[in-house]
Design a protein around this motif. Structure first.
Motif, mmCIF file in Angstrom:
data_model
loop_
_atom_site.group_PDB
_atom_site.id
_atom_site.type_symbol
_atom_site.label_atom_id
_atom_site.label_comp_id
_atom_site.label_asym_id
_atom_site.label_seq_id
_atom_site.Cartn_x
_atom_site.Cartn_y
_atom_site.Cartn_z
ATOM 1 N N VAL A 133 0.838 -1.200 0.000
ATOM 2 C CA VAL A 133 0.000 0.000 0.000
ATOM 3 C C VAL A 133 0.874 1.250 0.000
ATOM 4 C CG1 VAL A 133 -1.744 1.296 1.255
ATOM 5 C CG2 VAL A 133 -1.897 -1.191 1.146
ATOM 6 N N VAL A 137 2.017 1.948 -3.466
ATOM 7 C CA VAL A 137 0.960 2.560 -4.273
ATOM 8 C C VAL A 137 0.838 4.047 -3.951
ATOM 9 C CG1 VAL A 137 -1.520 2.593 -4.705
ATOM 10 C CG2 VAL A 137 -0.321 0.408 -4.558
ATOM 11 N N VAL A 144 1.259 7.274 -6.416
ATOM 12 C CA VAL A 144 0.205 8.278 -6.568
ATOM 13 C C VAL A 144 0.770 9.672 -6.331
ATOM 14 C CG1 VAL A 144 -1.947 9.156 -5.595
ATOM 15 C CG2 VAL A 144 -1.677 6.710 -5.996
ATOM 16 N N TYR A 190 2.211 7.341 3.610
ATOM 17 C CA TYR A 190 3.303 6.494 3.119
ATOM 18 C C TYR A 190 4.298 6.200 4.230
ATOM 19 C CZ TYR A 190 7.986 5.664 1.324
ATOM 20 O OH TYR A 190 9.252 5.165 1.129
#
Length: 300
Positions: free
Chosen positions: A123, A126, A130, A145
């Motif tokens: 995650v 990702v 982004v 993050y």
């Protein structure tokens, strides 16, 4: 100049047709100048690239007219970068400590804890992508993050520290801090000079390293075992050292990017991107140290 960090590859830090500020001589805090080496000059939406006398009522009254004051409000400063980086790393450390304490790695729970750590890492990856493709920095994404990356590092560090090499996590932290300090001192002293040739060498070496690790991973997944052995045994030690060295070189690139951003009057929000990039580089170095320590202790 384009950093290997994706957050620096498309923002104001690199809007210079490839290599901003390598041979320029900017002055920190001064107005951005419309030159080829200035990544912020003539940038759309950048108020700091405008003529400081454009709205000066005295501008057309001759050489003796008093100049309009040049404001530095809203520009990124080194204090901004330090504060954002400290915040991001602080959240990462807190979530790492919590995951270490709350996710046990004994025989009964290691699979569940490791699965949570891997999920958090995916995650976090990702979120990093982004943020990298957003036009503006999003502090919520960057801090999320950091929090998720901390969960992954906490679980992985706990596994290595408790099941492979006692004290490995602290050794990796000390090693990371030592590398950061050494590169910072060398950069400020001028022993490391970031040039186009330096940048090209680092990027070529990084590309080769990542490709080799990807091939090794594919062989490990489909062939079983340690793949081609790039991450175990003597070869693992060699590639661990190479990984740490690459991380140190990336730090030099990041320092150059931050220095250029401050000197050219980057918007203050860019400090979040600087913190993001530095955090990713430090995580890289820590992981390489942790892997290297694990390999050395597993060979004893």
């Amino acid at each position: 100049m384009r950093s290997r960090n994706p957050v620096f590859s498309r923002r104001g830090f690199s809007r210079d047709n490839g290599y901003a500020g390598f041979d320029a001589a900017p002055q920190a805090g001064g107005p951005a100048v419309a030159t080829q080496g200035n990544p912020y000059a003539q940038q759309a939406g950048n108020p700091y690239a405008q003529n400081p006398y454009a709205t000066d009522p005295y501008a057309q009254q001759g050489a003796g007219a008093p100049p309009a004051p040049v404001t530095t409000a809203g520009r990124m400063t080194m204090d901004d970068v330090v504060a954002r980086t400290a915040t991001t790393l602080g959240i990462l450390v807190v979530t790492a400590a919590l995951s270490w304490a709350l996710l046990p790695v004994d025989d009964a729970n290691i699979n569940r804890s490791y699965g949570i750590g891997i999920g958090a890492a995916l995650v976090a990856m990702v979120l990093a992508f982004v943020q990298s493709f957003k036009r503006r920095p999003a502090p919520a994404l960057i801090l999320s993050y950091a929090a998720l990356e901390g969960v992954f590092l906490g679980v992985l560090s706990s596994i290595v520290d408790n099941r492979i090499a006692s004290g490995a996590a602290m050794q990796a932290v000390i090693g990371t801090m030592a590398v950061f300090t050494a590169v910072l001192v060398a950069y400020k002293a001028g022993w490391i000079r970031v040039t186009r040739r330096f940048y090209g060498f680092v990027m070529a070496a990084a590309l080769g390293f990542v490709l080799l690790m990807a091939v090794n991973l594919l062989f490990a997944v489909f062939g079983g075992g340690d793949g081609l052995g790039f991450r175990s045994g003597a070869l693992g030690v060699v590639f661990g050292v190479i990984g740490v060295i690459l991380g140190a070189l990336f730090l030099a690139l990041d320092f150059k990017q931050v220095e250029d951003g401050v000197a050219y009057g980057a918007p203050r929000e860019e400090a979040w991107l600087a913190a993001f990039g530095l955090t990713m580089t430090l995580v890289w170095i820590y992981l390489e140290f942790l892997r290297l320590i694990a390999i050395l202790n597993s060979n004893d």
